[in-house]
Design an enzyme around this catalytic site. Structure first.
Site: not given
Lengths: 359, 359
Positions: A129, A74
């Site tokens: 994250e 991400d």
């Protein structure tokens, strides 16, 4: 985009560009997770597992050691910096170039090009994250499938300027409350001022000398800081409450319980009316004395540095797996509109990891 | 209610009940101002002026001295406590009974029953005392028609438990800013903590010894207090700014400029990066040595006390008119749902003022 294909035969810099061009802001990783999964499933030497938008691929060669290469897929929100572009100086620009699709590209290149590593290999691609800790894909795998992460050593390909950063410091945040009694400020002696009562706390913080312990040859650097202070009722009222929020960043030779005990001791005689833990995450020991780590450091070169900030290496540490950060991105460019990465460094990074895993 | 009539032949307690039963929250005083104006215009010995919802009535007897009786006609918001009710113990309950329609009733009774006072009399009824200072009717009269307030001495019939409270303390509120440099809290030594920089300010406040000067026989009591503190960027950031808001309540022997100079001196070596004045209002000297004041104190009896809080007496002081608070209400019951006043005290108060103004 519902479908995206990755070409693992491209070099790591070109593959990074492909990854950047598949948007994957936190919470929207499905398209990229699908592409990663499909690319890995095409590699016969790997077994592939998926959990949500997290993908884990493993060799199963029965080697004496197993090592992990891990990275999150991400990014922070795109800021007009997608698609990627390569400039004439050899920098690849775009959201996630540094943090950390360049690292993910290195993982994928190793997956594709090292079918018989000298150590069994686990490749972890995870989501979320960049957002709240409870959403973190690595943490969710650790909860649901800890066996997928079992290993002797782990490398997290977070941006570290291709330097090895060992372990990480822990973090503890507490609220220190002081108490008083309200009164009209024109008759202040009728009350007791909770902001004034915070004076010893601030004095203690201002005078605090942080530890700098050396662990596995790395010098950590602690810090004890107020990150917020709040008190006051109205412009004419003696306040009956004040809260100082203190963040203790501690070296990984201390446990969370020891960190809290230390904070209690520091403020023991400061008139604290209440101490409430707001947030805590343990540190991670660098584990550089493990043979797999020593071989890794020899292969990638340079002098390992301590990691001061908290990172996901701590999640490996909690599973008993020593871990380091090592990735091609520049940490100072992470999350910036002008995020970029030096293309040659991505390829270097791939070569060094290959040197560790081959021969 | 568009129209309300007041009967000034009732005793002061019954007249207070009439006043309470005409709602007059701040900003909605017109009905009551009309009623007050009409009642005063019916008295041939008074000249009556009106400015907005402020009414001023005066005798013009050419006496050697002129004194003011002043009161505000607005109340805080009604809290289910209107209409008024008299209980069997002689307490009149309701919004404004204490603050300060009982005082207004005394003013109206004096207006009606003392046609030839020994001192020329100015009766001031004003609006918007309970809200922002710039709306205050007394202040607006002072700006537009200062001549209406010209006098040798003034009595403000604010609740004071029928005790004379002389003058008032001034108030000064300043923001003290400290500065630092942001950094990630994991690398705190890269920055400079503005909250820690506030430590000397809080230490100075905690150790401060306020003055208690005696003026005209009244012992004032100063105070220097933090009333607000704010600092912080995020839970993992070393803050670059912190603000301590300090309120200095000072005895009326100091001017606003002297008060500010004192505050600057107190914090001179505390690392203050900026000092900004947020709010200030001057104090008022008690002026008890004036003959009209001395006669007043002899007539009403008791031992004058200093007024610690800021009140509208300061507006008279600014016009060169010494002023005191003296009213039948109980200040501790002002603004409360269970606001009430002892009916007999209203009548006593009227009698004492009459004794001062007659004979």
């Amino acid at each position: 985009m519902d479908d995206a294909a990755l070409d693992l035969s491209l070099d790591a810099a070109a593959l990074t560009a492909q990854l950047v061009d598949v948007p994957s802001e936190s919470g929207s990783e499905k398209t990229l997770a699908d592409a990663v999964e499909n690319a890995l499933r095409a590699l016969p030497h790997l077994t592939v597992d998926r959990y949500g938008n997290n993908v884990v691929a493993r060799t199963n060669l029965g080697r004496a050691e197993r090592v992990v290469l891990a990275g999150h897929i991400d990014t922070v929100p795109i800021a007009g910096n997608v698609p990627s572009r390569l400039d004439e100086d050899g920098f690849l620009w775009g959201c996630g170039t540094s943090d950390m699709k360049s690292g993910v590209a290195v993982q994928l290149r190793i997956a594709a090009t090292v079918p018989e590593p000298n150590r069994d290999l686990t490749l972890v691609f995870y989501d979320n994250e960049e957002v709240a800790a409870h959403l973190n894909g690595l943490g969710r795998i650790a909860d649901a499938h800890p066996d997928w992460l079992a290993a002797d050593f782990a490398v997290l390909l977070e941006p570290s300027d291709a330097q090895v950063e060992g372990g990480c410091q822990g973090t503890l945040r507490v609220h220190l409350h002081t108490a008083g009694e309200r009164a009209h400020s024109a008759r202040s002696w009728m009350g007791s001022n909770a902001i004034h009562a915070a004076a010893p706390i601030l004095a203690r913080l201002a005078a605090y000398e942080p530890r700098r312990p050396v662990i596995d040859g790395l010098e950590y650097h602690e810090g004890l800081n107020a990150v917020r202070i709040e008190g006051g009722v109205a412009g004419n009222v003696i306040p009956d409450a004040c809260t100082v929020t203190v963040n203790y960043r501690y070296a990984p030779d201390r446990s969370p319980a020891q960190a809290l005990e230390h904070v209690r001791e520091v403020f023991a005689d400061c008139g604290v009316a209440g101490l409430v833990v707001d947030d805590e995450s343990p540190g991670a020991l660098p584990g550089l004395s493990h043979p797999a780590a020593a071989a890794f450091i020899e292969a990638v070169g340079g002098t390992p540095k301590p990691k001061f900030g908290w990172t996901d290496v701590s999640r490996f540490s909690a599973l008993g797996v020593p871990a380091v950060n090592y990735g091609p991105g520049d940490p100072t460019l992470a999350h910036k509109r002008d995020e970029r990465v030096r293309a040659s460094l991505i390829n270097d990074c791939e070569e060094r990891l290959r040197a560790w895993l081959v021969g």
